[in-house]
Scaffold this motif. Sequence first.
Motif, PDB file in Angstrom:
ATOM      1  N   PHE A 178       0.848  -1.192   0.000  1.00 23.81           N
ATOM      2  CA  PHE A 178       0.000   0.000   0.000  1.00 23.81           C
ATOM      3  C   PHE A 178       0.884   1.243   0.000  1.00 23.81           C
ATOM      4  N   LEU A 179       0.403   2.293  -0.617  1.00 20.40           N
ATOM      5  CA  LEU A 179       0.904   3.621  -0.316  1.00 20.40           C
ATOM      6  C   LEU A 179       0.006   4.169   0.788  1.00 20.40           C
ATOM      7  N   SER A 180       0.615   4.604   1.883  1.00 25.72           N
ATOM      8  CA  SER A 180      -0.143   5.026   3.066  1.00 25.72           C
ATOM      9  C   SER A 180       0.274   6.426   3.480  1.00 25.72           C
ATOM     10  N   ARG A 181      -0.581   7.075   4.257  1.00 25.35           N
ATOM     11  CA  ARG A 181      -0.252   8.403   4.770  1.00 25.35           C
ATOM     12  C   ARG A 181      -1.077   8.664   6.020  1.00 25.35           C
ATOM     13  N   ARG A 182      -0.593   9.588   6.835  1.00 25.92           N
ATOM     14  CA  ARG A 182      -1.310  10.007   8.029  1.00 25.92           C
ATOM     15  C   ARG A 182      -2.305  11.106   7.666  1.00 25.92           C
ATOM     16  N   ASP A 183      -3.523  10.997   8.227  1.00 27.67           N
ATOM     17  CA  ASP A 183      -4.476  12.085   8.035  1.00 27.67           C
ATOM     18  C   ASP A 183      -4.201  13.160   9.091  1.00 27.67           C
ATOM     19  N   PRO A 184      -4.901  14.297   9.039  1.00 26.19           N
ATOM     20  CA  PRO A 184      -4.626  15.380   9.998  1.00 26.19           C
ATOM     21  C   PRO A 184      -4.761  14.955  11.458  1.00 26.19           C
ATOM     22  N   ASP A 185      -5.537  13.900  11.730  1.00 24.37           N
ATOM     23  CA  ASP A 185      -5.696  13.412  13.098  1.00 24.37           C
ATOM     24  C   ASP A 185      -4.626  12.390  13.487  1.00 24.37           C
ATOM     25  N   GLY A 186      -3.715  12.106  12.560  1.00 23.11           N
ATOM     26  CA  GLY A 186      -2.649  11.159  12.838  1.00 23.11           C
ATOM     27  C   GLY A 186      -2.981   9.712  12.535  1.00 23.11           C
ATOM     28  N   ARG A 187      -4.175   9.442  12.035  1.00 24.79           N
ATOM     29  CA  ARG A 187      -4.550   8.066  11.717  1.00 24.79           C
ATOM     30  C   ARG A 187      -3.972   7.666  10.364  1.00 24.79           C
ATOM     31  N   LEU A 188      -3.511   6.419  10.291  1.00 24.55           N
ATOM     32  CA  LEU A 188      -2.910   5.923   9.062  1.00 24.55           C
ATOM     33  C   LEU A 188      -3.996   5.493   8.083  1.00 24.55           C
ATOM     34  N   ARG A 189      -3.879   5.973   6.859  1.00 22.97           N
ATOM     35  CA  ARG A 189      -4.849   5.639   5.810  1.00 22.97           C
ATOM     36  C   ARG A 189      -4.128   5.037   4.618  1.00 22.97           C
ATOM     37  N   ASN A 190      -4.699   3.975   4.045  1.00 21.67           N
ATOM     38  CA  ASN A 190      -4.180   3.402   2.813  1.00 21.67           C
ATOM     39  C   ASN A 190      -4.855   4.075   1.624  1.00 21.67           C
ATOM     40  N   ASP A 191      -4.065   4.493   0.665  1.00 25.22           N
ATOM     41  CA  ASP A 191      -4.571   5.169  -0.527  1.00 25.22           C
ATOM     42  C   ASP A 191      -5.018   4.108  -1.534  1.00 25.22           C
ATOM     43  N   LEU A 192      -6.310   4.073  -1.831  1.00 25.15           N
ATOM     44  CA  LEU A 192      -6.863   3.070  -2.751  1.00 25.15           C
ATOM     45  C   LEU A 192      -7.181   3.653  -4.120  1.00 25.15           C
ATOM     46  N   SER A 193      -6.607   4.809  -4.430  1.00 20.94           N
ATOM     47  CA  SER A 193      -6.783   5.363  -5.772  1.00 20.94           C
ATOM     48  C   SER A 193      -6.041   4.487  -6.775  1.00 20.94           C
ATOM     49  N   ALA A 194      -6.445   4.566  -8.028  1.00 18.66           N
ATOM     50  CA  ALA A 194      -5.817   3.745  -9.061  1.00 18.66           C
ATOM     51  C   ALA A 194      -4.323   4.044  -9.163  1.00 18.66           C
ATOM     52  N   GLU A 195      -3.956   5.310  -9.094  1.00 13.78           N
ATOM     53  CA  GLU A 195      -2.547   5.683  -9.212  1.00 13.78           C
ATOM     54  C   GLU A 195      -1.726   5.102  -8.062  1.00 13.78           C
ATOM     55  N   ALA A 196      -2.261   5.187  -6.836  1.00 17.19           N
ATOM     56  CA  ALA A 196      -1.525   4.702  -5.678  1.00 17.19           C
ATOM     57  C   ALA A 196      -1.374   3.181  -5.703  1.00 17.19           C
ATOM     58  N   VAL A 197      -2.443   2.463  -6.029  1.00 17.87           N
ATOM     59  CA  VAL A 197      -2.366   1.000  -6.057  1.00 17.87           C
ATOM     60  C   VAL A 197      -1.431   0.539  -7.176  1.00 17.87           C
ATOM     61  N   THR A 198      -1.498   1.198  -8.320  1.00 17.11           N
ATOM     62  CA  THR A 198      -0.581   0.881  -9.415  1.00 17.11           C
ATOM     63  C   THR A 198       0.860   1.069  -8.985  1.00 17.11           C
ATOM     64  N   THR A 199       1.136   2.190  -8.334  1.00 15.91           N
ATOM     65  CA  THR A 199       2.501   2.481  -7.881  1.00 15.91           C
ATOM     66  C   THR A 199       2.969   1.460  -6.861  1.00 15.91           C
ATOM     67  N   SER A 200       2.107   1.085  -5.927  1.00  9.50           N
ATOM     68  CA  SER A 200       2.497   0.111  -4.905  1.00  9.50           C
ATOM     69  C   SER A 200       2.797  -1.243  -5.530  1.00  9.50           C
ATOM     70  N   ILE A 201       2.035  -1.624  -6.535  1.00 10.36           N
ATOM     71  CA  ILE A 201       2.275  -2.889  -7.231  1.00 10.36           C
ATOM     72  C   ILE A 201       3.620  -2.860  -7.943  1.00 10.36           C
ATOM     73  N   ALA A 202       3.922  -1.741  -8.608  1.00  5.20           N
ATOM     74  CA  ALA A 202       5.198  -1.627  -9.316  1.00  5.20           C
ATOM     75  C   ALA A 202       6.375  -1.721  -8.352  1.00  5.20           C
ATOM     76  N   ILE A 203       6.257  -1.074  -7.192  1.00  3.81           N
ATOM     77  CA  ILE A 203       7.333  -1.109  -6.196  1.00  3.81           C
ATOM     78  C   ILE A 203       7.513  -2.520  -5.647  1.00  3.81           C
ATOM     79  N   ALA A 204       6.419  -3.149  -5.246  1.00  2.40           N
ATOM     80  CA  ALA A 204       6.498  -4.482  -4.646  1.00  2.40           C
ATOM     81  C   ALA A 204       7.034  -5.517  -5.627  1.00  2.40           C
ATOM     82  N   SER A 205       6.682  -5.386  -6.890  1.00  2.00           N
ATOM     83  CA  SER A 205       7.092  -6.373  -7.894  1.00  2.00           C
ATOM     84  C   SER A 205       8.600  -6.404  -8.095  1.00  2.00           C
ATOM     85  N   GLY A 206       9.277  -5.284  -7.841  1.00  2.00           N
ATOM     86  CA  GLY A 206      10.709  -5.200  -8.099  1.00  2.00           C
ATOM     87  C   GLY A 206      11.591  -5.489  -6.904  1.00  2.00           C
ATOM     88  N   LEU A 207      11.022  -5.869  -5.768  1.00  2.00           N
ATOM     89  CA  LEU A 207      11.820  -6.089  -4.563  1.00  2.00           C
ATOM     90  C   LEU A 207      12.490  -7.459  -4.565  1.00  2.00           C
TER      91      LEU A 207
END
Length: 301
Positions: A178-207
């Motif tokens: 996942f690409l993740s980020r903290r919201d203004p309250d400090g809670r961790l959120r996973n980004d489920l947008s197409a761009e973010a999921v695509t990017t996470s797949i590309a990163i994980a595939s090359g490890l």
Amino acid sequence: MGVDVAELVRVRTRHPEAVAEAAARRTRRPLLNHDGRLLIIAADHPARGALGVGGRPLAMAHRADLLDRLCLALSRPGVDGVLATADILEDLLLLGALDGKVVMGSMNRGGLQGARFELDDRFTGHRAEDIERLGFDAGKLLLRIDHDDPGSLTTLESTARVIDAMAARRLPVFVEPFLSRRDPDGRLRNDLSAEAVTTSIAIASGLGGTSAYTWLKVPVTENPDDMAEVMAASTLPAVLLGGDLGDDPGEQAAAYEKWRCALRLPTVRGLVVGRSLLYPADGDVAAAVDTAAGLLCEPPS
């Protein structure tokens, strides 16, 4: 069925070696059967402090109830196996529930839900050598990346080395990125947008030094229509994850339809789903599992 907790405790107390003995005599099977599909029931949430389902914050906290649900799910036609941490898998071994099933060990559970160190998801669960020693069939790891957190580089490096360790043993490892980020309250959120999921797949595939034994465990994007383009980012085989669908039967029905559509894609080989099948809104575990298994009967494109 009713799990006999007293008997489990008796065995664990007097005969701890029974776990290794049960693992040694477990009937094994290939990761994939003839249909090339995979339905795994996930139950590794408690070890990360993620006990809630919908509006029930401690739904997964009652171990005997969870084991009853798991045994029922594993008994249903079309269910290939289970993903869990050592404590749960060992209970299931002692109950004799893992014969002929795929057993997947959960490898990193250090990023406790809601903790300030949640993104520091260290490998506190199964190691590659544990999975090999116990004769289990695969491992799974969680890879959350926050571009604003320098610690994500350590997570990436640790993940790569685990991929190498599993590949050296010819053991599949399922990477959940996942690409993740903290919201203004400090809670961790996973980004489920197409761009973010695509990017996470590309990163994980090359490890790692090889991807030969790497699978991906991916979410359905916010817009399910984007999944074909998203999954085109890699040729690695993938399974879909479920997540917490809450207590609304409508959400569960919508999730089934999203899974049905994504399962038609050529790289998507199955489902690894936990809470939404073990704790369905209507309480009918068998029906929820059977519905999910039915989705896998449709061949991929």
